[in-house]
Design a protein around this motif. Structure first.
Motif, PDB file in Angstrom:
ATOM      1  N   LEU A 241       0.851  -1.189   0.000  1.00 54.98           N
ATOM      2  CA  LEU A 241       0.000   0.000   0.000  1.00 54.98           C
ATOM      3  C   LEU A 241       0.888   1.241   0.000  1.00 54.98           C
ATOM      4  CD1 LEU A 241      -2.893  -0.734   2.529  1.00 54.98           C
ATOM      5  CD2 LEU A 241      -2.993  -0.758   0.032  1.00 54.98           C
ATOM      6  N   ILE A 242       0.623   2.161  -0.921  1.00 60.01           N
ATOM      7  CA  ILE A 242       1.430   3.376  -1.035  1.00 60.01           C
ATOM      8  C   ILE A 242       0.545   4.593  -0.778  1.00 60.01           C
ATOM      9  CG2 ILE A 242       2.642   4.852  -2.703  1.00 60.01           C
ATOM     10  CD1 ILE A 242       3.966   2.455  -3.844  1.00 60.01           C
ATOM     11  N   PRO A 243       0.987   5.498   0.090  1.00 60.42           N
ATOM     12  CA  PRO A 243       0.202   6.712   0.338  1.00 60.42           C
ATOM     13  C   PRO A 243       0.134   7.588  -0.907  1.00 60.42           C
ATOM     14  CG  PRO A 243       2.350   6.870   1.401  1.00 60.42           C
ATOM     15  CD  PRO A 243       2.224   5.463   0.900  1.00 60.42           C
TER      16      PRO A 243
ATOM     17  N   GLN B 287      -5.677  12.747   1.331  1.00 56.57           N
ATOM     18  CA  GLN B 287      -4.647  11.706   1.263  1.00 56.57           C
ATOM     19  C   GLN B 287      -5.307  10.359   1.458  1.00 56.57           C
ATOM     20  OE1 GLN B 287      -3.112  10.009   4.403  1.00 56.57           O
ATOM     21  NE2 GLN B 287      -2.060   8.654   2.969  1.00 56.57           N
TER      22      GLN B 287
ATOM     23  N   TYR C  86      -4.708   5.778   0.326  1.00 57.78           N
ATOM     24  CA  TYR C  86      -3.739   4.716   0.054  1.00 57.78           C
ATOM     25  C   TYR C  86      -4.138   3.964  -1.211  1.00 57.78           C
ATOM     26  CZ  TYR C  86      -1.768   5.497   4.667  1.00 57.78           C
ATOM     27  OH  TYR C  86      -1.172   6.077   5.750  1.00 57.78           O
TER      28      TYR C  86
ATOM     29  N   SER D  52      -3.339   0.452  -3.596  1.00 58.22           N
ATOM     30  CA  SER D  52      -2.715  -0.831  -3.911  1.00 58.22           C
ATOM     31  C   SER D  52      -2.388  -0.812  -5.398  1.00 58.22           C
ATOM     32  CB  SER D  52      -3.684  -1.967  -3.592  1.00 58.22           C
ATOM     33  OG  SER D  52      -4.858  -1.838  -4.398  1.00 58.22           O
TER      34      SER D  52
ATOM     35  N   PHE E  10      -8.929   4.347  -4.637  1.00 53.36           N
ATOM     36  CA  PHE E  10      -8.090   4.047  -3.480  1.00 53.36           C
ATOM     37  C   PHE E  10      -8.403   2.658  -2.929  1.00 53.36           C
ATOM     38  CE2 PHE E  10      -8.835   8.595  -3.710  1.00 53.36           C
ATOM     39  CZ  PHE E  10      -7.544   9.103  -3.657  1.00 53.36           C
TER      40      PHE E  10
ATOM     41  N   ARG F 187      -8.625   0.696   3.816  1.00 57.73           N
ATOM     42  CA  ARG F 187      -8.044  -0.210   4.807  1.00 57.73           C
ATOM     43  C   ARG F 187      -9.102  -0.721   5.782  1.00 57.73           C
ATOM     44  NH1 ARG F 187      -3.633   3.604   7.204  1.00 57.73           N
ATOM     45  NH2 ARG F 187      -5.354   5.051   6.809  1.00 57.73           N
TER      46      ARG F 187
ATOM     47  N   SER G 268       5.818   6.871  -2.439  1.00 66.56           N
ATOM     48  CA  SER G 268       4.646   7.720  -2.244  1.00 66.56           C
ATOM     49  C   SER G 268       4.217   8.270  -3.600  1.00 66.56           C
ATOM     50  CB  SER G 268       4.922   8.861  -1.264  1.00 66.56           C
ATOM     51  OG  SER G 268       5.892   9.741  -1.790  1.00 66.56           O
TER      52      SER G 268
END
Length: 206
Positions: A19-21, A35, A37, A39, A54, A57, A86
Motif C-alpha cells: 500500500l502506497i500513500p 490523502q 492509500y 494498492s 483508493f 483499509r 509515495s
C-alpha cells in the motif's frame, strides 16, 4: 517519475506492505485536497478510468472517490517521489473533496498569493455557472463580452492614473480591480489562466 501503466510495478510495493500513500493536489491551485492509500489494483484502476481510486483499509476493498457522492477526482498526472514509495496525484476535483463537505481535508491551509489567482478563477467560474442574483460577477457575464472588455479597459486606465498621481494603496486597489476583471474576461472567452501563464513561461524561456 511520471507513473503510467508500464511502470507501476517499479514502485516500492514490498517496502510499503503493498500500500502506497497518495496525496491529492488540485491541478490548478496546488492545494492539498486529501490523502489516501493505493494498492497496485487501485493504481491500475486509476490509470485506466481517470478517476482517483483508493484501497480502503477499513473495508479491505477498492473505492472510487465520488462513486456515491458524485465528487470525483479527475486525474491529470501521477508522480512518485525519489524513493518510489509515495504518490502525488494532480487532479481536477468535481465538487468538495472532503466527506465533511469542505473543498479540502486540510481546510486551514493557506494558499500562496500566486495560487490565490487560480482559486479566484474557480470562484468566477462558479458564479458564471450558477448566476446568483446578488453576484456582481454574474451580472457582468449577463451583460456580455463587450461590457466586460470595457471594464478591463477602464481599470487599465485607472491603474495607470493611480501609478502617476495617487497613493500606493490606491494603486494596489486598482491593480486588484484590473486582475479581477481580466479573469472575468478570460472566463467569458473560455480561456484559462494557465494558458496565459504558458505564454509568459515560453517568453521567459526564450
Amino acid at each position: 517519475m511520471i507513473i503510467n501503466e508500464n511502470n507501476v510495478e517499479q514502485l516500492a510495493w514490498l517496502k510499503m506492505d503493498n500500500l502506497i500513500p497518495a496525496i491529492i493536489q488540485h491541478h490548478k491551485t496546488g492545494a492539498v485536497l486529501m490523502q489516501g492509500y493505493m494498492s497496485q489494483e487501485a493504481l491500475y484502476a486509476t490509470l485506466t478510468s481517470g478517476n482517483a481510486t483508493f484501497f480502503s483499509r477499513s473495508k479491505q476493498a477498492l473505492w472510487v472517490k465520488g462513486e456515491t457522492s458524485g465528487n470525483y477526482l479527475k486525474v491529470k498526472q501521477i508522480l512518485t517521489d525519489c524513493d518510489k514509495d509515495s504518490l502525488l496525484l494532480s487532479c481536477e476535483p468535481i465538487g468538495p473533496s472532503c466527506h465533511l463537505g469542505t473543498e479540502s481535508c486540510f481546510p486551514e491551509q493557506q494558499l500562496t498569493t500566486q495560487n490565490f489567482l487560480s482559486q479566484l478563477e474557480q470562484v468566477i467560474a462558479t458564479r458564471q455557472q450558477n448566476a446568483p442574483d446578488n453576484s456582481y460577477t454574474a451580472q457582468l457575464f449577463a451583460k456580455g463580452t463587450t461590457k466586460i472588455a470595457q471594464k478591463v479597459g477602464e481599470e487599465g486606465v485607472e491603474v495607470a492614473l493611480a501609478a502617476v498621481a495617487e497613493t500606493k494603496q490606491d494603486l494596489l486597489g486598482e491593480c486588484a480591480d484590473l486582475f479581477y476583471h481580466t479573469l472575468v474576461l478570460l472566463r467569458d472567452k473560455n480561456i484559462e489562466l494557465s494558458e496565459v501563464m504558458d505564454v509568459l513561461q515560453k517568453r521567459h524561456n526564450k
